[in-house]
Design a protein around this motif. Structure first.
Motif, PDB file in Angstrom:
ATOM      1  N   LEU A   1      51.619  70.017 -56.278  1.00 53.32           N
ATOM      2  CA  LEU A   1      51.397  69.056 -55.196  1.00 53.32           C
ATOM      3  C   LEU A   1      51.201  67.650 -55.750  1.00 53.32           C
ATOM      4  O   LEU A   1      51.670  66.671 -55.164  1.00 53.32           O
ATOM      5  N   ALA A   2      50.529  67.530 -56.873  1.00 54.98           N
ATOM      6  CA  ALA A   2      50.218  66.216 -57.439  1.00 54.98           C
ATOM      7  C   ALA A   2      51.471  65.465 -57.882  1.00 54.98           C
ATOM      8  O   ALA A   2      51.485  64.226 -57.884  1.00 54.98           O
ATOM      9  N   LYS A   3      52.531  66.162 -58.230  1.00 60.01           N
ATOM     10  CA  LYS A   3      53.726  65.483 -58.728  1.00 60.01           C
ATOM     11  C   LYS A   3      54.388  64.605 -57.666  1.00 60.01           C
ATOM     12  O   LYS A   3      54.608  63.416 -57.910  1.00 60.01           O
ATOM     13  N   PRO A   4      54.726  65.106 -56.468  1.00 63.12           N
ATOM     14  CA  PRO A   4      55.324  64.204 -55.477  1.00 63.12           C
ATOM     15  C   PRO A   4      54.353  63.133 -54.984  1.00 63.12           C
ATOM     16  O   PRO A   4      54.769  62.018 -54.666  1.00 63.12           O
ATOM     17  N   VAL A   5      53.071  63.459 -54.958  1.00 60.98           N
ATOM     18  CA  VAL A   5      52.086  62.447 -54.556  1.00 60.98           C
ATOM     19  C   VAL A   5      52.074  61.307 -55.575  1.00 60.98           C
ATOM     20  O   VAL A   5      52.068  60.127 -55.210  1.00 60.98           O
ATOM     21  N   SER A   6      52.104  61.642 -56.855  1.00 63.02           N
ATOM     22  CA  SER A   6      52.104  60.593 -57.885  1.00 63.02           C
ATOM     23  C   SER A   6      53.413  59.802 -57.861  1.00 63.02           C
ATOM     24  O   SER A   6      53.423  58.600 -58.122  1.00 63.02           O
ATOM     25  N   ARG A   7      54.527  60.452 -57.529  1.00 67.08           N
ATOM     26  CA  ARG A   7      55.797  59.721 -57.417  1.00 67.08           C
ATOM     27  C   ARG A   7      55.720  58.696 -56.282  1.00 67.08           C
ATOM     28  O   ARG A   7      56.172  57.565 -56.410  1.00 67.08           O
ATOM     29  N   PHE A   8      55.123  59.102 -55.167  1.00 64.80           N
ATOM     30  CA  PHE A   8      54.947  58.194 -54.042  1.00 64.80           C
ATOM     31  C   PHE A   8      54.039  57.023 -54.441  1.00 64.80           C
ATOM     32  O   PHE A   8      54.330  55.866 -54.121  1.00 64.80           O
ATOM     33  N   ILE A   9      52.976  57.303 -55.162  1.00 65.37           N
ATOM     34  CA  ILE A   9      52.069  56.241 -55.627  1.00 65.37           C
ATOM     35  C   ILE A   9      52.806  55.277 -56.552  1.00 65.37           C
ATOM     36  O   ILE A   9      52.648  54.060 -56.450  1.00 65.37           O
TER      37      ILE A   9
END
Length: 127
Positions: free
Chosen positions: A93-101
């Motif tokens: 889950l953290a991977k797409p969230v970090s990409r968005f950030i």
């Protein structure tokens, strides 16, 4: 075959509407595309740091899922295995969230949303 439809008081063909919707989708995808290179040395450092983060998240998720699978073989460690699966899922889950950030950082620092849109769809201007 195209069909003329009324949009905001103006006639537009169904093909024009399809192309317009397709262009909108391509714009959104292109903003998050690897084909939009970082512009400044600071952007390059940010991009590299996030790539390292993505790799760490992938490795962490893989290790957690492997560990969870091994722990699942025994009934006494099944709960620990379940926890490992949950933690691995959080890594995923953290991977797409970090990409968005990362994209938000690029948007706020030196490019802006309109410039990102212009880079994504050269020649597209507001009507």
């Amino acid at each position: 075959m195209t069909v003329d439809v009324l949009v905001d008081g103006e006639t537009a063909s169904s093909w024009d509407l399809y192309q317009s919707e397709k262009l909108k989708k391509e714009t959104i995808v292109a903003i998050f595309s690897h084909e939009n290179p970082p512009k400044s040395p600071r952007d390059v450092r940010i991009y590299a740091a996030f790539e390292l983060l993505y790799t760490g998240l992938d490795v962490g998720a893989s290790i957690m899922f492997l560990t969870g699978s091994i722990l699942f073989f025994s009934g006494s460690t099944m709960t620990a295995g379940t926890v490992c699966f949950l933690v691995g899922s959080l890594f995923f889950l953290a991977k797409p969230v970090s990409r968005f950030i990362r994209e938000l950082i690029f948007t706020r620092t030196n490019t802006g949303i309109q410039e990102l849109a212009d880079r994504a769809t050269p020649g597209l201007r507001e009507r």
